[in-house]
Design an enzyme around this catalytic site. Structure first.
Site, PDB file in Angstrom:
ATOM      1  N   SER A  83       0.788  -1.233   0.000  1.00 21.13           N
ATOM      2  CA  SER A  83       0.000   0.000   0.000  1.00 21.13           C
ATOM      3  C   SER A  83       0.817   1.278   0.000  1.00 21.13           C
ATOM      4  O   SER A  83       0.381   2.292  -0.529  1.00 21.13           O
ATOM      5  CB  SER A  83      -0.934   0.001   1.205  1.00 21.13           C
ATOM      6  OG  SER A  83      -0.174  -0.019   2.404  1.00 21.13           O
TER       7      SER A  83
ATOM      8  N   HIS B  70      -5.146  -4.025  -2.658  1.00 20.46           N
ATOM      9  CA  HIS B  70      -4.810  -2.964  -3.619  1.00 20.46           C
ATOM     10  C   HIS B  70      -4.652  -3.478  -5.048  1.00 20.46           C
ATOM     11  O   HIS B  70      -4.313  -2.709  -5.950  1.00 20.46           O
ATOM     12  CB  HIS B  70      -3.529  -2.249  -3.182  1.00 20.46           C
ATOM     13  CG  HIS B  70      -3.705  -1.546  -1.882  1.00 20.46           C
ATOM     14  ND1 HIS B  70      -4.192  -0.267  -1.792  1.00 20.46           N
ATOM     15  CD2 HIS B  70      -3.516  -1.972  -0.604  1.00 20.46           C
ATOM     16  CE1 HIS B  70      -4.263   0.083  -0.515  1.00 20.46           C
ATOM     17  NE2 HIS B  70      -3.869  -0.933   0.219  1.00 20.46           N
TER      18      HIS B  70
ATOM     19  N   LYS C 146     -11.337  -0.171  -1.634  1.00 18.35           N
ATOM     20  CA  LYS C 146     -10.367   0.540  -2.479  1.00 18.35           C
ATOM     21  C   LYS C 146     -10.999   0.753  -3.867  1.00 18.35           C
ATOM     22  O   LYS C 146     -11.891   1.569  -4.000  1.00 18.35           O
ATOM     23  CB  LYS C 146      -9.045  -0.229  -2.553  1.00 18.35           C
ATOM     24  CG  LYS C 146      -8.589  -0.800  -1.226  1.00 18.35           C
ATOM     25  CD  LYS C 146      -7.956   0.233  -0.323  1.00 18.35           C
ATOM     26  CE  LYS C 146      -7.471  -0.411   0.955  1.00 18.35           C
ATOM     27  NZ  LYS C 146      -7.651   0.406   2.137  1.00 18.35           N
TER      28      LYS C 146
HETATM   29  C1  PLP Z   1      -3.079  -4.299   2.269  1.00 20.15           C
HETATM   30  C2  PLP Z   1      -4.343  -3.937   2.985  1.00 20.15           C
HETATM   31  N1  PLP Z   1      -5.161  -4.933   3.387  1.00 20.15           N
HETATM   32  C3  PLP Z   1      -6.309  -4.666   4.037  1.00 20.15           C
HETATM   33  C4  PLP Z   1      -6.706  -3.371   4.272  1.00 20.15           C
HETATM   34  C5  PLP Z   1      -7.966  -3.167   5.043  1.00 20.15           C
HETATM   35  O1  PLP Z   1      -9.004  -2.796   4.251  1.00 20.15           O
HETATM   36  P1  PLP Z   1     -10.317  -2.167   4.931  1.00 20.15           P
HETATM   37  O2  PLP Z   1      -9.909  -0.797   5.395  1.00 20.15           O
HETATM   38  O3  PLP Z   1     -11.312  -2.148   3.829  1.00 20.15           O
HETATM   39  O4  PLP Z   1     -10.688  -3.065   6.061  1.00 20.15           O
HETATM   40  C6  PLP Z   1      -5.886  -2.301   3.868  1.00 20.15           C
HETATM   41  C7  PLP Z   1      -6.229  -0.884   4.087  1.00 20.15           C
HETATM   42  O5  PLP Z   1      -7.202  -0.394   4.501  1.00 20.15           O
HETATM   43  C8  PLP Z   1      -4.679  -2.591   3.202  1.00 20.15           C
HETATM   44  O6  PLP Z   1      -3.861  -1.612   2.800  1.00 20.15           O
END
Ligand code: PLP
Length: 254
Positions: free
Chosen positions: A42, A70, A101
């Site tokens: 990310s 992502h 995302k």
């Molecule tokens: C690599 C990664 N996995 C999972 C998430 C979690 O997603 P969410 O915020 O939709 O729970 C994020 C960021 O939010 C992320 O950057």
């Protein structure tokens, strides 16, 4: 990982030699093993070498798990994600994703074989003790997936915007790091410079690009992370680059 009580061994970022070393040293300690990686990272927008991870998984009898938060809606045919990007359908045991995302809603999912899904539904505490997604969110997710399946023009526009942004930023001497995806970190370094650039482009150009500083990233690796979308116009992208140029010159970065 914490809830499973499993032993955790960390391997170096993108370093398959180190992953091999850790598997050689530790694999025999457990009955089962799971190699976990983000698909797209990310903060830098770099991509995991998933084919190598799958091969090591086969060699060491370890399952594989990719967090493709992502990559979905960005990589692969019609945005199917990193597993499709590397033509690895059926070879990765667990894929986890989010709808927050590229899909533009909320919620997420875990995909794997039916035995694993049954186990998750019966035993995964965060799932058991969470409310279900609400209907409007599910509707938005389904619609976004239908649009991606039907038509890849938004995806093409996203990649076009991403390469325009990166090319124009590097033309003015700014560093966008190792990104291989539309995640575009403008690497600045010093925390104070990063905060100042973010302030200037907000106040003078009304472009909101929030700074990312320590401890989210390492000290001295501060950056402003940009994420172009398919709905940005070329004008939006060029205006953003102009704002960065002006701010970076003002503080003597370029
Ligand atoms: C690599 C990664 N996995 C999972 C998430 C979690 O997603 P969410 O915020 O939709 O729970 C994020 C960021 O939010 C992320 O950057």
């Amino acid at each position: 990982m914490r809830l499973s009580g499993a032993k955790r061994v960390v391997y170096k970022h993108l370093n398959m030699e180190d992953l091999r070393k850790q598997l050689t040293e530790h694999r025999k300690e457990g009955k089962r093993a799971l190699i976990i990686s983000d698909g797209v990272f990310s903060m830098d927008g770099d991509i995991t070498p998933l084919p190598d991870i799958v091969k090591l998984g086969e060699e060491f009898d370890a399952m594989t798990y990719v967090d493709d938060a992502h990559g979905e809606g960005v990589l692969g045919d019609h945005g199917r994600g990193i597993v499709d990007h590397f033509h690895l359908a059926g070879k990765v045991d667990i894929e986890m994703g989010t709808f927050s995302k590229a899909i533009g809603a909320m919620g997420g999912f875990v995909a794997g074989d039916s035995d694993l899904m049954l186990l998750m539904k019966q035993r995964a505490r965060p799932f058991l003790f969470s409310s279900a997604l609400d209907a409007p969110e599910v509707g938005a997710v389904l619609k976004a997936i239908q649009i991606l399946e039907r038509d890849d023009s938004l995806l093409k526009k996203l990649w076009h915007n991403s390469s325009l942004l990166k090319t124009e930023l590097s033309k003015i001497g700014l560093n966008t790091g190792n990104s291989k995806t539309p995640i575009t970190p403008v690497m600045i370094g010093k925390e104070s410079d990063t905060l100042e650039i973010s302030r200037i482009i907000y106040e003078e150009y009304q472009i909101f690009a929030s700074p990312i500083v320590y401890p989210t990233v390492a000290l001295g690796a501060a950056r402003i992370r940009l994420m172009p979308s398919a709905l940005h116009s070329e004008h939006d992208i060029l205006k953003t680059v102009e704002a960065f140029e002006k701010a970076a010159r003002k503080i003597g970065l370029i």
